[in-house]
Write a protein that holds these residues in place. Structure first.
Motif, PDB file in Angstrom:
ATOM      1  N   UNK A 158      21.439  17.610  21.109  1.00  0.00           N
ATOM      2  CA  UNK A 158      21.806  18.443  19.976  1.00  0.00           C
ATOM      3  C   UNK A 158      23.013  17.831  19.265  1.00  0.00           C
ATOM      4  N   UNK A 159      23.364  18.408  18.136  1.00  0.00           N
ATOM      5  CA  UNK A 159      24.446  17.862  17.322  1.00  0.00           C
ATOM      6  C   UNK A 159      25.744  17.787  18.114  1.00  0.00           C
ATOM      7  N   UNK A 160      26.068  18.847  18.866  1.00  0.00           N
ATOM      8  CA  UNK A 160      27.332  18.870  19.608  1.00  0.00           C
ATOM      9  C   UNK A 160      27.408  17.733  20.624  1.00  0.00           C
ATOM     10  N   UNK A 161      26.307  17.441  21.271  1.00  0.00           N
ATOM     11  CA  UNK A 161      26.282  16.345  22.250  1.00  0.00           C
ATOM     12  C   UNK A 161      26.457  14.993  21.553  1.00  0.00           C
ATOM     13  N   UNK A 162      25.813  14.841  20.403  1.00  0.00           N
ATOM     14  CA  UNK A 162      25.929  13.582  19.665  1.00  0.00           C
ATOM     15  C   UNK A 162      27.356  13.383  19.170  1.00  0.00           C
ATOM     16  N   UNK A 163      27.974  14.465  18.680  1.00  0.00           N
ATOM     17  CA  UNK A 163      29.369  14.398  18.242  1.00  0.00           C
ATOM     18  C   UNK A 163      30.264  13.966  19.390  1.00  0.00           C
ATOM     19  N   UNK A 164      30.077  14.581  20.546  1.00  0.00           N
ATOM     20  CA  UNK A 164      30.892  14.258  21.709  1.00  0.00           C
ATOM     21  C   UNK A 164      30.673  12.820  22.160  1.00  0.00           C
ATOM     22  N   UNK A 165      29.447  12.347  22.118  1.00  0.00           N
ATOM     23  CA  UNK A 165      29.135  11.011  22.614  1.00  0.00           C
ATOM     24  C   UNK A 165      29.483   9.878  21.670  1.00  0.00           C
ATOM     25  N   UNK A 166      29.485  10.165  20.361  1.00  0.00           N
ATOM     26  CA  UNK A 166      29.731   9.092  19.391  1.00  0.00           C
ATOM     27  C   UNK A 166      31.136   9.114  18.793  1.00  0.00           C
ATOM     28  N   UNK A 167      31.776  10.267  18.819  1.00  0.00           N
ATOM     29  CA  UNK A 167      33.092  10.378  18.207  1.00  0.00           C
ATOM     30  C   UNK A 167      33.037  10.543  16.695  1.00  0.00           C
ATOM     31  N   UNK A 168      31.837  10.727  16.146  1.00  0.00           N
ATOM     32  CA  UNK A 168      31.674  10.958  14.706  1.00  0.00           C
ATOM     33  C   UNK A 168      31.797  12.456  14.455  1.00  0.00           C
ATOM     34  N   UNK A 169      32.490  12.842  13.383  1.00  0.00           N
ATOM     35  CA  UNK A 169      32.699  14.276  13.161  1.00  0.00           C
ATOM     36  C   UNK A 169      31.371  14.985  12.872  1.00  0.00           C
ATOM     37  N   UNK A 170      31.367  16.286  13.112  1.00  0.00           N
ATOM     38  CA  UNK A 170      30.128  17.053  13.096  1.00  0.00           C
ATOM     39  C   UNK A 170      29.457  17.076  11.728  1.00  0.00           C
ATOM     40  N   UNK A 171      30.252  17.142  10.673  1.00  0.00           N
ATOM     41  CA  UNK A 171      29.667  17.169   9.329  1.00  0.00           C
ATOM     42  C   UNK A 171      28.879  15.886   9.065  1.00  0.00           C
ATOM     43  N   UNK A 172      29.480  14.743   9.401  1.00  0.00           N
ATOM     44  CA  UNK A 172      28.803  13.464   9.197  1.00  0.00           C
ATOM     45  C   UNK A 172      27.564  13.354  10.068  1.00  0.00           C
ATOM     46  N   UNK A 173      27.662  13.766  11.335  1.00  0.00           N
ATOM     47  CA  UNK A 173      26.507  13.698  12.233  1.00  0.00           C
ATOM     48  C   UNK A 173      25.344  14.498  11.662  1.00  0.00           C
ATOM     49  N   UNK A 174      25.629  15.708  11.188  1.00  0.00           N
ATOM     50  CA  UNK A 174      24.571  16.547  10.614  1.00  0.00           C
ATOM     51  C   UNK A 174      23.973  15.909   9.370  1.00  0.00           C
ATOM     52  N   UNK A 175      24.836  15.335   8.526  1.00  0.00           N
ATOM     53  CA  UNK A 175      24.339  14.684   7.306  1.00  0.00           C
ATOM     54  C   UNK A 175      23.465  13.481   7.627  1.00  0.00           C
ATOM     55  N   UNK A 176      23.924  12.658   8.574  1.00  0.00           N
ATOM     56  CA  UNK A 176      23.153  11.464   8.919  1.00  0.00           C
ATOM     57  C   UNK A 176      21.857  11.813   9.637  1.00  0.00           C
ATOM     58  N   UNK A 177      21.882  12.845  10.472  1.00  0.00           N
ATOM     59  CA  UNK A 177      20.648  13.270  11.130  1.00  0.00           C
ATOM     60  C   UNK A 177      19.627  13.741  10.113  1.00  0.00           C
ATOM     61  N   UNK A 178      20.087  14.415   9.072  1.00  0.00           N
ATOM     62  CA  UNK A 178      19.175  14.853   8.005  1.00  0.00           C
ATOM     63  C   UNK A 178      18.527  13.634   7.343  1.00  0.00           C
ATOM     64  N   UNK A 179      19.342  12.608   7.034  1.00  0.00           N
ATOM     65  CA  UNK A 179      18.806  11.401   6.407  1.00  0.00           C
ATOM     66  C   UNK A 179      17.870  10.656   7.352  1.00  0.00           C
ATOM     67  N   UNK A 180      18.270  10.541   8.626  1.00  0.00           N
ATOM     68  CA  UNK A 180      17.431   9.852   9.608  1.00  0.00           C
ATOM     69  C   UNK A 180      16.108  10.583   9.819  1.00  0.00           C
ATOM     70  N   UNK A 181      16.161  11.910   9.768  1.00  0.00           N
ATOM     71  CA  UNK A 181      14.941  12.701   9.902  1.00  0.00           C
ATOM     72  C   UNK A 181      14.043  12.536   8.686  1.00  0.00           C
ATOM     73  N   UNK A 182      14.646  12.545   7.489  1.00  0.00           N
ATOM     74  CA  UNK A 182      13.868  12.355   6.259  1.00  0.00           C
ATOM     75  C   UNK A 182      13.172  10.998   6.249  1.00  0.00           C
TER      76      UNK A 182
END
Length: 222
Positions: A158-182
């Motif tokens: 989930x987003x929280x796990x990805x944020x914790x594992x990558x050190x990227x802030x949550x807003x960016x993670x959510x934005x990039x996941x949207x693009x990667x999903x698209x």
């Protein structure tokens, strides 16, 4: 994976930042139709001169020379001299491995079984190579690569796990996941209040594995 408490990240395979930065820089050079075709030519034909490469990819020799120089600067190709001629070879392992994946994907798309055989090499159609270069361009970004890297080695998260594992802030993670999903690089499903993401098969997943394999072999010298 449902429940109030998120599981601990079990695997930490994050490459050192300078290594990932160099890898992403190399991918930005690969993500160009002509450069990808040049690398493909070298993968199929082995050590070649500029004139042979230019003839093989049907491009002007000066433009091919410029592309080769840029790829040499990023350690994607290497050179050696034979008399008065300079010959080029693929330098890094992951560009060659990318073509293994591209040929298999092409074989599945077209039902041409010869492309599914281990070790089989043949120049792919130009329009397919161009499409592949444009796909690579979509994920050749440091933060996107970090997210894909995390999903390769930790599985669906989930987003929280990805944020914790990558050190990227949550807003960016959510934005990039949207693009990667698209772009069909990740897929998702919902469990309770959490949305879980996993990486899809393809050249993006192969690229992450090849970069890690190269680093495992040569370490910080990569």
């Amino acid at each position: 994976m449902s429940g109030a408490t998120l599981p601990e990240v079990k695997i930490n395979r994050q490459l050192p930042t300078p290594v990932m930065e160099r890898a992403v820089r190399g991918l930005t050079y690969i993500a160009h139709p002509l450069r990808l075709r040049i690398l493909e030519f070298l993968d199929v034909n082995g050590s070649s001169s500029v004139s042979a490469i230019a003839h093989g990819v049907n491009a002007e020799q000066m433009i091919v020379s410029q592309s080769l120089r840029k790829m040499r600067e990023t350690n994607l190709v290497k050179t050696h001299r034979r008399g008065i001629f300079i010959f080029y070879d693929i330098c890094e392992e992951y560009p060659a491995s990318i073509f293994v994946c591209l040929r298999k994907l092409f074989g599945h798309m077209t039902d041409q079984l010869k492309f599914l055989r281990a070790g089989y090499k043949e120049i792919l159609p130009t329009d397919y190579t161009t499409m592949a270069a444009n796909r690579i361009k979509l994920f050749a970004n440091f933060d996107k690569m970090r997210i894909l890297e995390f999903l390769v080695y930790n599985g669906e998260s989930c987003v929280s796990e990805i944020v914790k594992g990558t050190g990227i802030n949550q807003v960016k993670v959510s934005q990039y996941l949207k693009k990667l999903s698209d772009d069909d690089f990740v897929r998702s499903h919902k469990e309770g209040r959490h949305v879980y993401y996993e990486i899809t098969p393809g050249v993006h997943k192969t690229t992450i594995g090849c970069i890690h394999k190269r680093y495992d072999n040569v370490g910080p010298a990569f």
